[in-house]
Design a protein around this motif. Structure first.
Motif, short mmCIF file in Angstrom:
data_model
loop_
_atom_site.label_atom_id
_atom_site.label_comp_id
_atom_site.label_asym_id
_atom_site.label_seq_id
_atom_site.Cartn_x
_atom_site.Cartn_y
_atom_site.Cartn_z
N ALA A 111 0.85 -1.19 0.00
CA ALA A 111 0.00 0.00 0.00
C ALA A 111 0.88 1.24 0.00
CB ALA A 111 -0.92 0.01 1.22
N GLY A 112 0.28 2.37 -0.34
CA GLY A 112 1.05 3.61 -0.35
C GLY A 112 0.17 4.78 -0.70
N TYR A 113 0.78 5.85 -1.17
CA TYR A 113 0.09 7.10 -1.46
C TYR A 113 0.39 7.49 -2.90
CZ TYR A 113 0.07 7.03 3.62
OH TYR A 113 -0.09 6.65 4.94
N ASP A 114 -0.68 7.64 -3.70
CA ASP A 114 -0.53 7.91 -5.12
C ASP A 114 0.37 6.85 -5.75
OD1 ASP A 114 -2.17 10.18 -4.93
OD2 ASP A 114 -0.49 11.41 -4.30
N ARG A 115 1.49 7.25 -6.32
CA ARG A 115 2.37 6.28 -6.98
C ARG A 115 3.52 5.83 -6.08
NH1 ARG A 115 2.98 8.63 -13.18
NH2 ARG A 115 0.74 8.65 -13.67
N THR A 116 3.52 6.30 -4.85
CA THR A 116 4.60 5.94 -3.93
C THR A 116 4.19 4.74 -3.09
OG1 THR A 116 5.30 8.25 -3.78
CG2 THR A 116 6.09 6.75 -2.07
N ARG A 117 4.86 3.64 -3.28
CA ARG A 117 4.56 2.45 -2.49
C ARG A 117 5.32 2.54 -1.17
NH1 ARG A 117 5.62 -3.57 -4.75
NH2 ARG A 117 7.73 -2.74 -4.77
N VAL A 118 4.60 2.34 -0.06
CA VAL A 118 5.19 2.44 1.28
C VAL A 118 5.35 1.07 1.91
CG1 VAL A 118 4.90 3.40 3.60
CG2 VAL A 118 4.26 4.76 1.60
N LEU A 119 4.33 0.23 1.79
CA LEU A 119 4.37 -1.11 2.38
C LEU A 119 4.71 -2.13 1.30
CD1 LEU A 119 1.20 -1.01 4.67
CD2 LEU A 119 3.55 -0.30 5.20
N HIS A 120 5.60 -3.04 1.65
CA HIS A 120 6.09 -4.02 0.69
C HIS A 120 5.87 -5.43 1.24
CE1 HIS A 120 8.24 -0.73 -1.41
NE2 HIS A 120 8.44 -0.27 -0.19
N GLY A 121 4.73 -6.03 0.93
CA GLY A 121 4.46 -7.39 1.35
C GLY A 121 4.43 -7.60 2.85
N VAL A 122 3.71 -6.72 3.56
CA VAL A 122 3.69 -6.74 5.03
C VAL A 122 2.74 -7.82 5.54
CG1 VAL A 122 2.92 -5.44 7.05
CG2 VAL A 122 4.40 -4.36 5.35
N ASN A 123 3.21 -8.56 6.54
CA ASN A 123 2.40 -9.57 7.22
C ASN A 123 2.40 -9.27 8.72
OD1 ASN A 123 1.80 -11.93 5.16
ND2 ASN A 123 3.88 -11.24 4.78
N ILE A 124 1.21 -8.98 9.26
CA ILE A 124 1.05 -8.68 10.69
C ILE A 124 -0.24 -9.33 11.17
CG2 ILE A 124 0.55 -6.86 12.38
CD1 ILE A 124 2.37 -5.02 10.79
N SER A 125 -0.21 -9.89 12.36
CA SER A 125 -1.43 -10.47 12.93
C SER A 125 -1.59 -10.02 14.37
CB SER A 125 -1.38 -12.00 12.86
OG SER A 125 -0.29 -12.49 13.61
N ALA A 126 -2.84 -9.86 14.78
CA ALA A 126 -3.16 -9.51 16.17
C ALA A 126 -4.17 -10.52 16.68
CB ALA A 126 -3.74 -8.10 16.25
N SER A 127 -3.94 -11.05 17.88
CA SER A 127 -4.82 -12.06 18.45
C SER A 127 -6.07 -11.43 19.03
CB SER A 127 -4.08 -12.86 19.52
OG SER A 127 -3.69 -12.02 20.58
N GLU A 128 -6.96 -12.26 19.58
CA GLU A 128 -8.25 -11.78 20.07
C GLU A 128 -8.16 -11.01 21.38
OE1 GLU A 128 -11.10 -14.88 20.16
OE2 GLU A 128 -11.06 -15.22 18.01
N SER A 129 -7.02 -11.01 22.01
CA SER A 129 -6.81 -10.20 23.21
C SER A 129 -5.33 -9.89 23.31
CB SER A 129 -7.30 -10.93 24.46
OG SER A 129 -6.54 -12.10 24.67
N GLY A 130 -4.99 -8.97 24.21
CA GLY A 130 -3.59 -8.62 24.39
C GLY A 130 -3.14 -7.51 23.46
N ILE A 131 -1.88 -7.12 23.63
CA ILE A 131 -1.30 -6.01 22.89
C ILE A 131 -0.35 -6.54 21.83
CG2 ILE A 131 0.15 -3.94 23.05
CD1 ILE A 131 -0.81 -3.69 25.98
#
Length: 232
Positions: free
Chosen positions: A9-29
């Motif tokens: 993802a990014g802004y206009d033609r500037t790509r900011v994120l490159h194949g990012v993988n992040i997960s958050a569980s059902e509780s906790g930080i």
């Protein structure tokens, strides 16, 4: 609960994120760490739907929400507090809370406002003061309180303690921990300061130049790995 998979993802033609993988569980930080410009805010804006990924997938509670609008994500249980202590500046503290509570059933509005104020007692003293005249710390507490009124399952916070006086920082951090530990709220937290993040997060992800460079379980033992990944 939240799964961000191979997202670009990014802004206009500037790509900011490159194949990012992040997960958050059902509780906790879950902490997203990195320097300014690493892509932390872009990750959060993409998660809540303010940015559409050019590729990849986002799932929340098992549902593919990649193409859902932000309001639809909020309706499903996501809440986002952006960086900068945003509020309706011409409205009072109480009116800011009531605007959000008005979206709920009438029988619950007062209870939700009272519960939110209970999280941040300092707001009681400025209930009738315009939000634009509050201190930075008070505005941040108000922003988080407003988000809590939506009764989220996942609270997304972007640098919630940046530029705030230490006494208020401690109160905000205490509330975040209480919400995640005692009430089972899932928190996705983007932050530069690794001390609080590593001491309280169950999982961390380090971003650099829009890519995940390190991930692991939280705790003091993770500090050396994170410092190395952040090249501090």
């Amino acid at each position: 609960m939240l799964e961000i998979t191979d997202v670009e993802a990014g802004y206009d033609r500037t790509r900011v994120l490159h194949g990012v993988n992040i997960s958050a569980s059902e509780s906790g930080i879950t902490a997203v760490l990195g320097h300014n410009g690493a892509g932390k805010t872009t990750v959060l804006r993409t998660a809540i739907g303010l940015l559409r990924p050019t590729s990849g997938r986002i799932r929340f509670l098992g549902e593919d929400i990649t193409h859902l609008a932000p309001n639809a994500r909020v309706a499903r249980g996501m809440a986002y507090v952006p960086q900068g202590q945003q509020s309706f500046e011409q409205l009072s503290t109480l009116e800011n809370l009531q605007v959000v509570a008005d979206q709920k059933a009438a029988a619950r509005r007062r209870m939700l406002v009272d519960d939110a104020l209970g999280r941040f007692p300092a707001l009681e003293a400025v209930l009738h003061k315009k939000a634009g005249l509050l201190s930075g710390g008070q505005r941040q507490q108000l922003a988080i309180a407003r988000a809590l009124i939506t009764e989220p399952k996942l609270l997304i916070l972007d640098e919630p303690t940046e530029g705030i006086q230490p006494s208020v920082v401690a109160e905000i951090e205490r509330t975040i921990v209480e919400l995640s530990r005692s009430e089972g709220l899932s928190v996705l937290l983007a932050i530069q300061h690794i001390g609080f993040a590593l001491s309280e997060a169950e999982r961390y992800f380090v971003l650099a130049s829009g890519q995940i460079t390190r991930t692991g379980d939280g705790g003091a033992s993770a500090q050396s790995d994170v410092l190395e990944a952040m090249a501090i």
